[in-house]
Design a protein around this motif. Sequence first.
Motif, PDB file in Angstrom:
ATOM      1  N   HIS B  96       0.835  -1.206   0.000  1.00  5.25           N
ATOM      2  CA  HIS B  96       0.000   0.000   0.000  1.00  5.25           C
ATOM      3  C   HIS B  96       0.865   1.249   0.000  1.00  5.25           C
ATOM      4  CE1 HIS B  96      -3.757  -2.144   0.576  1.00  5.25           C
ATOM      5  NE2 HIS B  96      -4.387  -0.994   0.509  1.00  5.25           N
ATOM      6  N   THR B  97       1.891   1.228   0.834  1.00  2.00           N
ATOM      7  CA  THR B  97       2.766   2.401   0.926  1.00  2.00           C
ATOM      8  C   THR B  97       3.465   2.667  -0.408  1.00  2.00           C
ATOM      9  OG1 THR B  97       3.110   2.210   3.302  1.00  2.00           O
ATOM     10  CG2 THR B  97       4.859   3.264   2.042  1.00  2.00           C
ATOM     11  N   MET B  98       3.956   1.613  -1.040  1.00  2.00           N
ATOM     12  CA  MET B  98       4.710   1.810  -2.282  1.00  2.00           C
ATOM     13  C   MET B  98       3.805   2.158  -3.458  1.00  2.00           C
ATOM     14  SD  MET B  98       7.832   2.051  -2.382  1.00  2.00           S
ATOM     15  CE  MET B  98       8.589   2.373  -0.810  1.00  2.00           C
ATOM     16  N   VAL B  99       2.633   1.544  -3.509  1.00  5.25           N
ATOM     17  CA  VAL B  99       1.700   1.874  -4.595  1.00  5.25           C
ATOM     18  C   VAL B  99       1.216   3.318  -4.429  1.00  5.25           C
ATOM     19  CG1 VAL B  99      -0.588   1.385  -5.570  1.00  5.25           C
ATOM     20  CG2 VAL B  99       1.007  -0.503  -5.093  1.00  5.25           C
ATOM     21  N   ARG B 100       0.887   3.700  -3.209  1.00  3.74           N
ATOM     22  CA  ARG B 100       0.484   5.090  -2.944  1.00  3.74           C
ATOM     23  C   ARG B 100       1.590   6.048  -3.405  1.00  3.74           C
ATOM     24  NH1 ARG B 100       0.239   6.222   3.232  1.00  3.74           N
ATOM     25  NH2 ARG B 100       2.488   6.234   2.830  1.00  3.74           N
ATOM     26  N   GLN B 101       2.808   5.719  -3.036  1.00  2.00           N
ATOM     27  CA  GLN B 101       3.952   6.560  -3.398  1.00  2.00           C
ATOM     28  C   GLN B 101       4.110   6.633  -4.920  1.00  2.00           C
ATOM     29  OE1 GLN B 101       5.664   8.040  -0.878  1.00  2.00           O
ATOM     30  NE2 GLN B 101       6.663   9.273  -2.445  1.00  2.00           N
ATOM     31  N   PHE B 102       3.982   5.492  -5.555  1.00  3.07           N
ATOM     32  CA  PHE B 102       4.157   5.449  -7.009  1.00  3.07           C
ATOM     33  C   PHE B 102       3.094   6.286  -7.721  1.00  3.07           C
ATOM     34  CE2 PHE B 102       2.679   3.364 -10.948  1.00  3.07           C
ATOM     35  CZ  PHE B 102       3.725   3.770 -11.765  1.00  3.07           C
ATOM     36  N   ALA B 127       9.817  24.230  -7.838  1.00  2.00           N
ATOM     37  CA  ALA B 127       9.462  23.022  -8.606  1.00  2.00           C
ATOM     38  C   ALA B 127      10.687  22.433  -9.304  1.00  2.00           C
ATOM     39  CB  ALA B 127       8.378  23.353  -9.626  1.00  2.00           C
ATOM     40  N   ALA B 128      11.546  23.281  -9.812  1.00  2.00           N
ATOM     41  CA  ALA B 128      12.722  22.776 -10.536  1.00  2.00           C
ATOM     42  C   ALA B 128      13.614  21.965  -9.612  1.00  2.00           C
ATOM     43  CB  ALA B 128      13.501  23.937 -11.158  1.00  2.00           C
ATOM     44  N   LYS B 129      13.795  22.456  -8.407  1.00  3.12           N
ATOM     45  CA  LYS B 129      14.636  21.733  -7.440  1.00  3.12           C
ATOM     46  C   LYS B 129      13.943  20.435  -7.011  1.00  3.12           C
ATOM     47  CE  LYS B 129      16.829  22.164  -2.910  1.00  3.12           C
ATOM     48  NZ  LYS B 129      15.995  21.185  -2.188  1.00  3.12           N
ATOM     49  N   ALA B 130      12.654  20.548  -6.742  1.00  3.59           N
ATOM     50  CA  ALA B 130      11.909  19.375  -6.257  1.00  3.59           C
ATOM     51  C   ALA B 130      11.737  18.326  -7.351  1.00  3.59           C
ATOM     52  CB  ALA B 130      10.549  19.818  -5.730  1.00  3.59           C
ATOM     53  N   ALA B 131      11.779  18.752  -8.604  1.00  2.00           N
ATOM     54  CA  ALA B 131      11.585  17.802  -9.711  1.00  2.00           C
ATOM     55  C   ALA B 131      12.652  16.715  -9.701  1.00  2.00           C
ATOM     56  CB  ALA B 131      11.592  18.544 -11.044  1.00  2.00           C
ATOM     57  N   LYS B 132      13.868  17.104  -9.362  1.00  2.00           N
ATOM     58  CA  LYS B 132      14.958  16.112  -9.320  1.00  2.00           C
ATOM     59  C   LYS B 132      14.664  15.056  -8.259  1.00  2.00           C
ATOM     60  CE  LYS B 132      18.410  19.510 -10.638  1.00  2.00           C
ATOM     61  NZ  LYS B 132      18.769  20.745  -9.901  1.00  2.00           N
ATOM     62  N   GLU B 133      14.173  15.511  -7.112  1.00  2.00           N
ATOM     63  CA  GLU B 133      13.836  14.559  -6.043  1.00  2.00           C
ATOM     64  C   GLU B 133      12.679  13.666  -6.477  1.00  2.00           C
ATOM     65  OE1 GLU B 133      15.172  17.668  -2.480  1.00  2.00           O
ATOM     66  OE2 GLU B 133      13.065  17.427  -2.965  1.00  2.00           O
ATOM     67  N   ALA B 134      11.693  14.277  -7.136  1.00  2.00           N
ATOM     68  CA  ALA B 134      10.515  13.507  -7.560  1.00  2.00           C
ATOM     69  C   ALA B 134      10.909  12.397  -8.541  1.00  2.00           C
ATOM     70  CB  ALA B 134       9.479  14.446  -8.194  1.00  2.00           C
ATOM     71  N   HIS B 135      11.857  12.687  -9.416  1.00  2.00           N
ATOM     72  CA  HIS B 135      12.330  11.662 -10.360  1.00  2.00           C
ATOM     73  C   HIS B 135      12.956  10.488  -9.622  1.00  2.00           C
ATOM     74  CE1 HIS B 135      11.670  12.903 -14.485  1.00  2.00           C
ATOM     75  NE2 HIS B 135      11.822  14.153 -14.084  1.00  2.00           N
ATOM     76  N   TYR B 136      13.745  10.814  -8.638  1.00  2.00           N
ATOM     77  CA  TYR B 136      14.386   9.751  -7.852  1.00  2.00           C
ATOM     78  C   TYR B 136      13.313   8.926  -7.107  1.00  2.00           C
ATOM     79  CZ  TYR B 136      16.282   7.718  -3.633  1.00  2.00           C
ATOM     80  OH  TYR B 136      16.531   6.862  -2.595  1.00  2.00           O
ATOM     81  N   HIS B 137      12.348   9.609  -6.537  1.00  2.00           N
ATOM     82  CA  HIS B 137      11.287   8.906  -5.800  1.00  2.00           C
ATOM     83  C   HIS B 137      10.510   7.974  -6.736  1.00  2.00           C
ATOM     84  CE1 HIS B 137      11.089  12.628  -2.898  1.00  2.00           C
ATOM     85  NE2 HIS B 137      12.214  11.957  -2.796  1.00  2.00           N
ATOM     86  N   LEU B 138      10.224   8.489  -7.943  1.00  2.00           N
ATOM     87  CA  LEU B 138       9.443   7.698  -8.904  1.00  2.00           C
ATOM     88  C   LEU B 138      10.212   6.443  -9.315  1.00  2.00           C
ATOM     89  CD1 LEU B 138       7.048   7.244 -10.790  1.00  2.00           C
ATOM     90  CD2 LEU B 138       8.154   8.748 -12.463  1.00  2.00           C
ATOM     91  N   ARG B 139      11.509   6.593  -9.514  1.00  2.00           N
ATOM     92  CA  ARG B 139      12.302   5.417  -9.890  1.00  2.00           C
ATOM     93  C   ARG B 139      12.232   4.376  -8.766  1.00  2.00           C
ATOM     94  NH1 ARG B 139      18.456   6.405 -11.017  1.00  2.00           N
ATOM     95  NH2 ARG B 139      18.621   5.748  -8.871  1.00  2.00           N
ATOM     96  N   HIS B 140      12.375   4.877  -7.548  1.00  2.00           N
ATOM     97  CA  HIS B 140      12.362   3.982  -6.384  1.00  2.00           C
ATOM     98  C   HIS B 140      11.009   3.287  -6.225  1.00  2.00           C
ATOM     99  CE1 HIS B 140      11.924   3.243  -1.969  1.00  2.00           C
ATOM    100  NE2 HIS B 140      13.104   2.696  -2.160  1.00  2.00           N
ATOM    101  N   GLY B 142       8.523   3.048  -8.425  1.00  2.00           N
ATOM    102  CA  GLY B 142       8.179   2.264  -9.611  1.00  2.00           C
ATOM    103  C   GLY B 142       8.870   0.911  -9.592  1.00  2.00           C
ATOM    104  N   GLU B 143      10.140   0.909  -9.210  1.00  2.00           N
ATOM    105  CA  GLU B 143      10.866  -0.369  -9.145  1.00  2.00           C
ATOM    106  C   GLU B 143      10.251  -1.303  -8.101  1.00  2.00           C
ATOM    107  OE1 GLU B 143      14.950   0.718  -8.499  1.00  2.00           O
ATOM    108  OE2 GLU B 143      15.283   1.203 -10.625  1.00  2.00           O
ATOM    109  N   TRP B 144       9.803  -0.719  -6.998  1.00  2.00           N
ATOM    110  CA  TRP B 144       9.182  -1.571  -5.974  1.00  2.00           C
ATOM    111  C   TRP B 144       7.845  -2.137  -6.439  1.00  2.00           C
ATOM    112  CZ3 TRP B 144      10.725  -4.606  -2.471  1.00  2.00           C
ATOM    113  CH2 TRP B 144      11.872  -4.328  -1.713  1.00  2.00           C
TER     114      TRP B 144
END
Lengths: 334, 250
Positions: B96-102, B127-140, B142-144
């Motif tokens: 649930h946590t990972m799907v919510r995050q994804f 937004a520009a600064k946070a976008a980099k973090e969001a990409h990393y979060h999405l990769r994480h 999504g992989e889960w």
Amino acid sequence: MYTQGLNVADGDKSIPIERRDDPREAAFQRRVDAEEKIEPNDWMPEGYRKTLIRQISQHAHSEIVGMLPEGNWITRAPSLRRKMILLAKVQDEGGHGLYLYSAAETLGVSRAELVDQLLSGKAKYSSIFNYPTLTWADIGAIGWLVDGAAIMNQVPLCRCSYGPYARAMVRVCREESFHQRQGYELMLKLAQGTPEQKRMAQDALNRWWWPSLMMFGPSDAASIHSSRNMAWKIKRVSNDELRQKFVDVTVPQGHFLGLTFPDPELRFDAATGHWVHGPIDWSEFERVLAGDGPCNKERLAARRKAHADGAWVREAAAAHAAKRAARASRAAAE
Amino acid sequence: MERAAALFEYLLRHGDSCLILGHRVAEWCGHAPELEEDIALANIGLDLTGQAEQFLAYAGTLEGKGRDADALAYSRDAWDFRNALLCERPNGDFAHTMVRQFLFDAWQVEAFAGLARASDARLAGIAAKAAKEAHYHLRHSGEWVVRLGDGTAESHARAQAAVDALWEYTGEFFETDAVVAALGDSVPDPAALKPAWNATVDEVLRAATLRRPKDGWTQTGGYAGRHSEALGHLLATMQFLPRAYPGATW
């Protein structure tokens, strides 16, 4: 932390005694004496290896269990800045656990085995984390006192004879000293705050002071393994010396906060230039170490639950990795 | 709706979503399935809280009533929170946590990519600064989702249950209302983010061998301050100290 574990286990049969007639042993000792670093593939006495595995894994376990009392306040941190600082700190501690487990693995033991030892109750972790975090000030007290004591213990470990441990300690110490300053700054804010905040700070010092002094382990007179670990340069400064250094640094810091130490015998000895503390209640130390502390059962139960609840996740990750590998090798064969 | 008031509301939507989801993620601390995940979740919680601080600080400045990010985070009751409802869903199991995050990350990546081009320089900078973090979060995340969906029978079932349970909370991201209308071209059109979100979600669900639920009725109201029962409990925990000791600084 976390040298206290070295000093328990009187007559511990799991640590072999050295064989004085072994020429490799003598050569090893000469290298240690010459301040050379021992690396994973070098020959080492079995007792040296086992002592290090025990110490490094206890240190790793302490980092992991230590996440629990601090994690207890993440969701209640009173400002966004404090929440971010605490999250970053707990994240650092997880990181310390990771590289300490890695350092232990260089000695021929797996992380899974070490985690099993923690969960089965066979391995020890720092007893300080068997005390509860009851107010927000406890987060400051842990940073100021517990991390402060840890730094005293760990700075000499940066010169430990075992290379991977010494190098891990360099990074750990840098981060711990940052945590210590943040903890003290938190305490300062409370000490300068409302009467209720000051009460919180004083109460935290009252509860954490003695357990912090106990973190250095029994007094040198009662210490079992110290002399051999000194010769091996795993331990470089005695428990009492480290404890004294901690007291000398910390007491003026507490006075600057306007707080009182819970020790009526605490006094400055002008002749020696040291702060002298009253007797430590070692029966409490022994009791908590043996399992009867305020949170021993909860801490272990929390680790066991996290491990058990996560089993299906770890199995899924392994199963998926195996499927991927199988698909990749099929694709390569076609 | 006046533009400044609309921008204030809009900033709260982003700030509160980051704040509340960051809080949820941080609840895992010390209890994750493995040590690496404890570290990753603390890191994601930290990033989201940092993003929240930026959006809320700007909102406070814009409002001009002397409320800083902390005042907004710690002194409002649930009805004044503007987070998406998905963010306040309880953690449930790791799936649930990972799907919510994804589902959130896939939206946030697109939202921040659009916002980084906003005419408002301060908003674009955040937004520009946070976008980099969001990409990393999405990769994480999504992989889960892929690992869990394509792992064991149990993990697949748990991941599918999470997707099925959370799906009705995703429609809210793409709704248009008076706030968005008042901001016109200065912020991305929420509906326009949907195709890219669909593409990301479809790709990951396919790799995860998970079934995409049918779009149907949508839970909504978070952006207007109508929340689930869960938010009040979260706030009771989060705001405890500032509320118990009014006037104290920390």
